[in-house]
Design a protein around this motif. Structure first.
Motif, PDB file in Angstrom:
ATOM      1  N   MET A 180       0.838  -1.195   0.000  1.00  0.00           N
ATOM      2  CA  MET A 180       0.000   0.000   0.000  1.00  0.00           C
ATOM      3  C   MET A 180       0.872   1.243   0.000  1.00  0.00           C
ATOM      4  O   MET A 180       1.886   1.306   0.681  1.00  0.00           O
ATOM      5  N   SER A 181       0.477   2.244  -0.762  1.00  0.00           N
ATOM      6  CA  SER A 181       1.240   3.488  -0.832  1.00  0.00           C
ATOM      7  C   SER A 181       1.303   4.174   0.508  1.00  0.00           C
ATOM      8  O   SER A 181       0.358   4.146   1.297  1.00  0.00           O
ATOM      9  N   ARG A 182       2.434   4.805   0.785  1.00  0.00           N
ATOM     10  CA  ARG A 182       2.575   5.562   2.026  1.00  0.00           C
ATOM     11  C   ARG A 182       1.743   6.827   1.997  1.00  0.00           C
ATOM     12  O   ARG A 182       1.446   7.413   3.019  1.00  0.00           O
ATOM     13  N   ASP A 183       1.381   7.301   0.817  1.00  0.00           N
ATOM     14  CA  ASP A 183       0.625   8.545   0.704  1.00  0.00           C
ATOM     15  C   ASP A 183      -0.867   8.218   0.653  1.00  0.00           C
ATOM     16  O   ASP A 183      -1.380   7.756  -0.354  1.00  0.00           O
ATOM     17  N   MET A 184      -1.576   8.486   1.758  1.00  0.00           N
ATOM     18  CA  MET A 184      -2.995   8.191   1.807  1.00  0.00           C
ATOM     19  C   MET A 184      -3.799   9.182   0.979  1.00  0.00           C
ATOM     20  O   MET A 184      -4.912   8.917   0.571  1.00  0.00           O
ATOM     21  N   GLY A 185      -3.225  10.386   0.760  1.00  0.00           N
ATOM     22  CA  GLY A 185      -3.823  11.383  -0.112  1.00  0.00           C
ATOM     23  C   GLY A 185      -5.236  11.763   0.282  1.00  0.00           C
ATOM     24  O   GLY A 185      -5.657  11.632   1.410  1.00  0.00           O
ATOM     25  N   LYS A 186      -6.008  12.222  -0.718  1.00  0.00           N
ATOM     26  CA  LYS A 186      -7.354  12.701  -0.456  1.00  0.00           C
ATOM     27  C   LYS A 186      -8.289  11.595  -0.007  1.00  0.00           C
ATOM     28  O   LYS A 186      -9.232  11.814   0.732  1.00  0.00           O
ATOM     29  N   ALA A 187      -8.026  10.360  -0.450  1.00  0.00           N
ATOM     30  CA  ALA A 187      -8.917   9.272  -0.076  1.00  0.00           C
ATOM     31  C   ALA A 187      -8.985   9.110   1.430  1.00  0.00           C
ATOM     32  O   ALA A 187     -10.039   8.879   2.003  1.00  0.00           O
ATOM     33  N   ALA A 188      -7.833   9.246   2.108  1.00  0.00           N
ATOM     34  CA  ALA A 188      -7.819   9.101   3.557  1.00  0.00           C
ATOM     35  C   ALA A 188      -8.557  10.249   4.216  1.00  0.00           C
ATOM     36  O   ALA A 188      -9.342  10.052   5.134  1.00  0.00           O
ATOM     37  N   ILE A 189      -8.337  11.482   3.759  1.00  0.00           N
ATOM     38  CA  ILE A 189      -8.943  12.648   4.379  1.00  0.00           C
ATOM     39  C   ILE A 189     -10.458  12.644   4.207  1.00  0.00           C
ATOM     40  O   ILE A 189     -11.189  13.078   5.072  1.00  0.00           O
ATOM     41  N   GLN A 190     -10.931  12.091   3.106  1.00  0.00           N
ATOM     42  CA  GLN A 190     -12.359  12.104   2.803  1.00  0.00           C
ATOM     43  C   GLN A 190     -13.119  10.939   3.423  1.00  0.00           C
ATOM     44  O   GLN A 190     -14.330  10.847   3.282  1.00  0.00           O
ATOM     45  N   ARG A 191     -12.435  10.057   4.109  1.00  0.00           N
ATOM     46  CA  ARG A 191     -13.138   8.929   4.710  1.00  0.00           C
ATOM     47  C   ARG A 191     -14.124   9.398   5.774  1.00  0.00           C
ATOM     48  O   ARG A 191     -13.913  10.419   6.423  1.00  0.00           O
ATOM     49  N   MET A 192     -15.177   8.611   5.976  1.00  0.00           N
ATOM     50  CA  MET A 192     -16.166   8.937   6.994  1.00  0.00           C
ATOM     51  C   MET A 192     -15.541   8.830   8.377  1.00  0.00           C
ATOM     52  O   MET A 192     -14.871   7.855   8.698  1.00  0.00           O
ATOM     53  N   LYS A 193     -15.767   9.828   9.187  1.00  0.00           N
ATOM     54  CA  LYS A 193     -15.253   9.805  10.548  1.00  0.00           C
ATOM     55  C   LYS A 193     -16.107   8.886  11.418  1.00  0.00           C
ATOM     56  O   LYS A 193     -17.279   8.630  11.118  1.00  0.00           O
ATOM     57  N   PRO A 194     -15.560   8.414  12.512  1.00  0.00           N
ATOM     58  CA  PRO A 194     -16.382   7.656  13.466  1.00  0.00           C
ATOM     59  C   PRO A 194     -17.498   8.538  14.022  1.00  0.00           C
ATOM     60  O   PRO A 194     -17.392   9.763  14.038  1.00  0.00           O
ATOM     61  N   ALA A 195     -18.547   7.893  14.493  1.00  0.00           N
ATOM     62  CA  ALA A 195     -19.645   8.635  15.115  1.00  0.00           C
ATOM     63  C   ALA A 195     -19.249   9.051  16.523  1.00  0.00           C
ATOM     64  O   ALA A 195     -18.511   8.341  17.218  1.00  0.00           O
ATOM     65  N   LYS A 196     -19.738  10.201  16.959  1.00  0.00           N
ATOM     66  CA  LYS A 196     -19.497  10.622  18.333  1.00  0.00           C
ATOM     67  C   LYS A 196     -20.223   9.678  19.289  1.00  0.00           C
ATOM     68  O   LYS A 196     -21.225   9.040  18.920  1.00  0.00           O
ATOM     69  N   LEU A 197     -19.714   9.591  20.498  1.00  0.00           N
ATOM     70  CA  LEU A 197     -20.305   8.669  21.468  1.00  0.00           C
ATOM     71  C   LEU A 197     -21.622   9.209  22.000  1.00  0.00           C
ATOM     72  O   LEU A 197     -21.799  10.420  22.162  1.00  0.00           O
ATOM     73  N   ARG A 198     -22.504   8.260  22.305  1.00  0.00           N
ATOM     74  CA  ARG A 198     -23.804   8.585  22.892  1.00  0.00           C
ATOM     75  C   ARG A 198     -24.044   7.685  24.102  1.00  0.00           C
ATOM     76  O   ARG A 198     -23.457   6.594  24.187  1.00  0.00           O
ATOM     77  N   PRO A 199     -24.880   8.121  25.046  1.00  0.00           N
ATOM     78  CA  PRO A 199     -25.182   7.269  26.200  1.00  0.00           C
ATOM     79  C   PRO A 199     -25.617   5.875  25.767  1.00  0.00           C
ATOM     80  O   PRO A 199     -26.398   5.717  24.828  1.00  0.00           O
ATOM     81  N   GLY A 200     -25.080   4.877  26.439  1.00  0.00           N
ATOM     82  CA  GLY A 200     -25.376   3.494  26.100  1.00  0.00           C
ATOM     83  C   GLY A 200     -24.350   2.842  25.211  1.00  0.00           C
ATOM     84  O   GLY A 200     -24.319   1.613  25.096  1.00  0.00           O
ATOM     85  N   ASP A 201     -23.485   3.637  24.569  1.00  0.00           N
ATOM     86  CA  ASP A 201     -22.440   3.076  23.725  1.00  0.00           C
ATOM     87  C   ASP A 201     -21.414   2.319  24.568  1.00  0.00           C
ATOM     88  O   ASP A 201     -21.139   2.689  25.728  1.00  0.00           O
ATOM     89  N   ALA A 202     -20.832   1.306  23.966  1.00  0.00           N
ATOM     90  CA  ALA A 202     -19.787   0.537  24.637  1.00  0.00           C
ATOM     91  C   ALA A 202     -18.407   1.068  24.253  1.00  0.00           C
ATOM     92  O   ALA A 202     -18.151   1.360  23.085  1.00  0.00           O
ATOM     93  N   VAL A 203     -17.533   1.208  25.237  1.00  0.00           N
ATOM     94  CA  VAL A 203     -16.133   1.553  24.999  1.00  0.00           C
ATOM     95  C   VAL A 203     -15.278   0.467  25.641  1.00  0.00           C
ATOM     96  O   VAL A 203     -15.661  -0.108  26.663  1.00  0.00           O
ATOM     97  N   ARG A 204     -14.148   0.182  25.030  1.00  0.00           N
ATOM     98  CA  ARG A 204     -13.298  -0.873  25.570  1.00  0.00           C
ATOM     99  C   ARG A 204     -11.926  -0.325  25.925  1.00  0.00           C
ATOM    100  O   ARG A 204     -11.294   0.376  25.128  1.00  0.00           O
TER     101      ARG A 204
END
Length: 312
Positions: free
Chosen positions: A1-25
């Motif tokens: 895999m290329s070391r340069d993630m470029g625009k594809a990496a920046i445009q990826r969907m971010k994780p959702a913010k946490l909400r009550p009831g969510d599990a964290v490990r």
């Protein structure tokens, strides 16, 4: 895999913010945590309405490591693969995360993005996950008000529960404030602990061209800092960076009339990019949590670093 993630990496969907009831490990990818500290973290997370789970090997011990490499890696990968887990929090840094950084389940992270929270040694995991999966993380820790102060505690909560940009202001009383230059720069904020950035060079360090580099460190000789920066410079890793955000450099003694600020100035100023020092990021008092792997604006003249959230 290329070391340069470029625009594809920046445009990826971010994780959702946490909400009550969510599990964290909670996992221990490096050294073994103090049990009392883990209990403090559990109480804080539960007070936010989150369900807290522990990795199977959180309290393992093998020398300075939290158990065997295979077990620490397995705990992290199980959390990455579990659809119920909505955030992963490192119990501490220490030593050893660099031994498992290239063995993470990057495909699982791409398929189901979730924030990893940690700093110091965990920097190398943030770099690996951005390099191979393009998912941002949180440079910080599970800080509570009683032990770390209100500013640190609120920054941790904000980093996971809010999808608003985060602005960190330079503090004149921080040692590295003397490094602040002039100018404004924008780019993805990458980095963290300088020791881990240098350790990642050549295998899990993303291409830094176009990025704002974040650096901080703790309790090393000035020669270590010089060697790390020289390695990154000579290897071309810092070619094309747009700015440098300098956090806390804690526990450094002067040597032969030079301070850590002198070393940083000598190595970084020739790059000719805006530098903002004095940021409360790292191992010092009142450190705050901040996203890494998202777009940021560094304004050395205004003394601010504004970073897009790691969650949405």
């Amino acid at each position: 895999m290329s070391r340069d993630m470029g625009k594809a990496a920046i445009q990826r969907m971010k994780p959702a913010k946490l909400r009550p009831g969510d599990a964290v490990r909670l996992v221990s990818p490096a050294s073994t945590p103090d049990k009392d500290g883990v209990m403090h973290s559990i109480r804080l997370l539960e007070s936010l309405g989150l369900r807290v789970e522990l990795g199977r090997h959180v309290f393992d011990r093998l020398g300075y490591l939290a158990g065997r490499d295979v077990d620490r890696q397995a705990d992290l990968n199980e959390a990455l693969r579990d659809p119920e887990v909505r955030a992963i929090i490192a119990t501490r840094g220490g030593k050893g995360a660099y031994r498992i950084a290239d063995g993470l389940d990057f495909a699982a992270m791409r398929a189901d993005p979730k924030p990893l929270v940690g700093f110091s040694e965990v920097t190398i995991l943030h770099l690996a996950l951005w390099h191979h999966a393009g998912v941002p993380g949180i440079h910080g820790a599970c800080w509570d008000t009683d032990r770390f102060g209100e500013e640190s505690a609120q920054s941790f909560k904000r980093s996971l529960l809010s999808a608003e940009p985060i602005t960190v202001c330079s503090k004149p009383n921080e040692t590295t404030a003397a490094l602040t230059s002039h100018g404004r720069a924008s780019g993805v904020l990458l980095g963290g602990n300088l020791d881990m950035i240098a350790a990642a060079a050549g295998w899990v360090l993303p291409r830094l061209a176009g990025a704002i580099l974040l650096i901080e460190d703790v309790e090393k000789g000035l020669g270590h800092i010089d060697r790390h920066l020289t390695r990154l410079l000579k290897a071309g890793c810092l070619d094309g960076i747009r700015g440098i955000a300098v956090g806390q450099f804690v526990g450094f003694n002067e040597s032969q009339g030079w301070s850590v600020v002198d070393v940083l100035r000598d190595r970084l100023f020739p790059l000719g990019v805006p530098i903002l020092g004095g940021l409360p990021l790292g191992h010092g008092p009142d450190a705050v949590a901040i996203p890494v792997g998202t777009k940021a604006v560094l304004d050395a003249d205004q003394g601010t670093l504004t970073v897009e959230p790691a969650v949405q």
